[in-house]
Design a protein around this motif. Structure first.
Motif, PDB file in Angstrom:
ATOM      1  N   LYS A  73       0.835  -1.199   0.000  1.00 15.22           N
ATOM      2  CA  LYS A  73       0.000   0.000   0.000  1.00 15.22           C
ATOM      3  C   LYS A  73       0.871   1.250   0.000  1.00 15.22           C
ATOM      4  CE  LYS A  73      -3.735  -2.491   0.435  1.00 15.22           C
ATOM      5  NZ  LYS A  73      -4.635  -2.703  -0.722  1.00 15.22           N
ATOM      6  N   THR A  74       0.376   2.258  -0.719  1.00 15.32           N
ATOM      7  CA  THR A  74       1.019   3.574  -0.790  1.00 15.32           C
ATOM      8  C   THR A  74      -0.058   4.632  -0.619  1.00 15.32           C
ATOM      9  OG1 THR A  74       0.727   3.858  -3.170  1.00 15.32           O
ATOM     10  CG2 THR A  74       2.686   2.609  -2.440  1.00 15.32           C
ATOM     11  N   PRO A  75       0.318   5.907  -0.466  1.00 16.92           N
ATOM     12  CA  PRO A  75      -0.708   6.945  -0.329  1.00 16.92           C
ATOM     13  C   PRO A  75      -1.690   7.001  -1.498  1.00 16.92           C
ATOM     14  CG  PRO A  75       1.411   7.799   0.364  1.00 16.92           C
ATOM     15  CD  PRO A  75       1.676   6.442  -0.226  1.00 16.92           C
TER      16      PRO A  75
ATOM     17  N   TYR B 222      -4.707   3.854   3.342  1.00 17.79           N
ATOM     18  CA  TYR B 222      -3.271   3.814   3.587  1.00 17.79           C
ATOM     19  C   TYR B 222      -2.929   4.445   4.937  1.00 17.79           C
ATOM     20  CZ  TYR B 222       1.631   5.115   3.456  1.00 17.79           C
ATOM     21  OH  TYR B 222       2.941   5.289   3.782  1.00 17.79           O
ATOM     22  N   ASP B 223      -3.617   5.522   5.310  1.00 18.54           N
ATOM     23  CA  ASP B 223      -3.332   6.176   6.589  1.00 18.54           C
ATOM     24  C   ASP B 223      -3.572   5.235   7.772  1.00 18.54           C
ATOM     25  OD1 ASP B 223      -2.500   8.524   5.458  1.00 18.54           O
ATOM     26  OD2 ASP B 223      -4.474   9.477   5.569  1.00 18.54           O
TER      27      ASP B 223
ATOM     28  N   ARG C 128      -0.408   2.956   7.658  1.00 17.09           N
ATOM     29  CA  ARG C 128       0.905   3.597   7.627  1.00 17.09           C
ATOM     30  C   ARG C 128       1.799   3.102   8.774  1.00 17.09           C
ATOM     31  NH1 ARG C 128       2.313   8.645   5.538  1.00 17.09           N
ATOM     32  NH2 ARG C 128       0.095   9.209   5.392  1.00 17.09           N
ATOM     33  N   GLY C 129       3.031   2.699   8.408  1.00 17.98           N
ATOM     34  CA  GLY C 129       4.000   2.253   9.406  1.00 17.98           C
ATOM     35  C   GLY C 129       3.802   0.831   9.880  1.00 17.98           C
TER      36      GLY C 129
ATOM     37  N   ASP D 189       2.874  -1.450   4.370  1.00 18.07           N
ATOM     38  CA  ASP D 189       3.182  -0.083   3.974  1.00 18.07           C
ATOM     39  C   ASP D 189       4.452  -0.106   3.127  1.00 18.07           C
ATOM     40  OD1 ASP D 189       3.890   2.562   3.728  1.00 18.07           O
ATOM     41  OD2 ASP D 189       4.062   2.946   5.883  1.00 18.07           O
TER      42      ASP D 189
ATOM     43  N   ASP E  36       6.542   3.757   3.212  1.00 18.28           N
ATOM     44  CA  ASP E  36       7.274   4.285   4.365  1.00 18.28           C
ATOM     45  C   ASP E  36       7.941   3.176   5.171  1.00 18.28           C
ATOM     46  OD1 ASP E  36       8.192   6.093   6.318  1.00 18.28           O
ATOM     47  OD2 ASP E  36       6.410   5.764   7.548  1.00 18.28           O
TER      48      ASP E  36
END
Length: 454
Positions: free
Chosen positions: A93-95, A109-110, A113-114, A128, A131
């Protein structure tokens, strides 16, 4: 250690040196990974991964193929079940990735994230890719994203095998499965992944970052295991294979997670000031080796060394002593233990008071080797000293970790110190066997005692 209680060694590590912002996120959900791709059965060109950073997506692609190949033949062998490909595949996954669902819950994605996770409801692994994986690759080497994927595949295997157990057992079993895959990647001749030099060292460092914070109880609903527990599980899988991991729910797992016992202990992270730590721990080391040396060398008696802290510069020359890049040593001609105060103080600040204890223990262990007429130079001698340190820690814990003088995080601090001191400031491995071999020796001493260090 509590103030006014000289026989109590309390410590923890609220901010270990390896933990960065990304690690805090990793600890929250250690069951993750995601891109929309079906499992692939045919291996691509073999990719050699290790300590050097590489394109994390290229590593992920190879690791995905490798773990699928591994479990295709290992799941029937261990559980008697046929491996079925992930219905939802691996999903990076990416933004810019569209929203996705896990068990009917919409995620973006948020939300991910991480992190990385396995979604049992929809049978996919998401991660993710923008990041998390690039950060892990930069910090711990190219193998670290592959270790995360292998861990998450472990959860997918648990779902296929119908494994049900408390959170800490599930997480440590997934670490164990990741270790068993790592051994396969290291030894297989026709796999998508090959391990380069330093890969196991980097894997050990990466596993440490996935740990719970000291002070968590192993019975907590979301417990994942402290660093010692997770490295132990990973190395158990590496050493003994997936069949050993499969027994965790029935046979139990090694857990060292304890809550802090007092508010003061919590506020200090269980750490004593440097001077007090040196005073208390050097006394315990004198006592330990007075009792222990006759056990490892019949007829020998331990002569307590003189202590000489060095306030600046390098360790002083010792006639007949091989030059060392360590932070402490024992000089037999003067019967003196010396250590570099600035370097030890920095470790104490960054890791905790058992970092100081680990450095001191190495010098006392060298004194014991010298007085027992054991070799003191070379890789095997260094690994024996790590094992001796583990045995000393076990003696502090006694028969009941909950009532021992050790505080939450003590074993992790020793483990982190071993990893940290396995390399020079320039990142070169010291002639000590590397972080993986050294942590193996440390845990051997902790789990099996002094007799295992011969």
């Amino acid at each position: 250690m509590r103030d006014g209680t000289p026989d109590r060694i309390a410590q923890g590590s609220a901010r270990p040196w390896l933990l960065l912002v990304v690690v805090a996120a990793l600890i929250a959900v250690i069951a993750v990974i995601a891109i929309r791709r079906p499992d692939r059965q045919q291996p691509a060109t073999e990719l050699s991964i290790g300590r050097a950073a590489m394109d994390p997506i290229q590593v992920a692609n190879a690791a995905e193929q490798s773990v699928v190949t591994y479990w295709t033949h290992e799941l029937p062998s261990v559980y008697g079940k046929e491996y079925k490909p992930l219905a939802g595949g691996f999903q990076p996954k990416t933004p810019s990735s569209p929203p996705f669902e896990c068990g009917g819950q919409r995620q973006t994605y948020d939300d991910l994230r991480g992190n990385a996770f396995y979604c049992p409801a929809n049978d996919f692994i998401a991660y993710d890719a923008a990041d998390l994986f690039p950060r892990l690759s930069r910090q711990f080497g190219a193998i670290s994203p592959a270790i995360v994927l292998a861990h998450e595949m472990g959860h997918a295997i648990q779902a296929r095998a119908g494994v049900q157990a408390p959170s800490v057992v599930m997480e440590l079993q997934a670490d164990c499965f990741a270790g068993s895959w790592t051994k396969y990647a290291e030894t297989s001749k026709d796999d998508a992944v090959a391990l380069a030099d330093g890969a196991l060292d980097s894997a050990t460092a990466a596993i440490l970052t996935l740990r719970d914070q000291p002070g968590n109880a192993a019975t907590a609903p979301q417990a994942h295991g402290l660093g010692f527990d997770r490295v132990n599980a990973f190395q158990t899988g590496y050493d003994q294979g997936a069949g050993s991991c499969a027994g965790f729910p029935q046979q139990g797992v090694v857990t060292t997670e304890l809550p802090f016992r007092t508010t003061a202990e919590l506020q200090s992270g269980g750490n004593l000031p440097l001077d007090q730590t040196v005073q208390v721990l050097s006394t315990t080391l004198d006592g330990f080796w007075t009792a222990a040396l006759p056990q490892v060398a019949a007829g020998k008696h331990f002569a307590k060394p003189t202590e000489t802290p060095v306030e600046s510069g390098n360790l002083p020359d010792c006639p007949g002593h091989q030059e060392t890049a360590g932070l402490s040593e024992y000089c037999s001609t003067t019967r003196t233990v010396v250590w570099l105060v600035p370097a030890v103080a920095e470790l104490h600040r960054r890791i905790g008071d058992m970092a100081t204890g680990t450095v001191l223990s190495d010098a006392w262990a060298e004194a014991a080797q010298e007085q027992a007429a054991f070799p003191t130079a070379g890789q095997q001698a260094g690994l024996q000293r790590d094992c001796f340190t583990g045995a000393w820690l076990a003696s502090l814990a006694g028969n009941n970790l909950a009532t021992s003088p050790l505080s939450p995080g003590d074993l992790d601090e020793a483990l982190e110190t071993v990893v940290f001191t396995s390399f020079t400031q320039g990142g070169q491995r010291l002639d000590r066997g590397g972080a993986f071999a050294r942590t193996q020796s440390l845990r051997t001493g902790v789990l099996n005692g002094l007799a295992s260090c011969s």
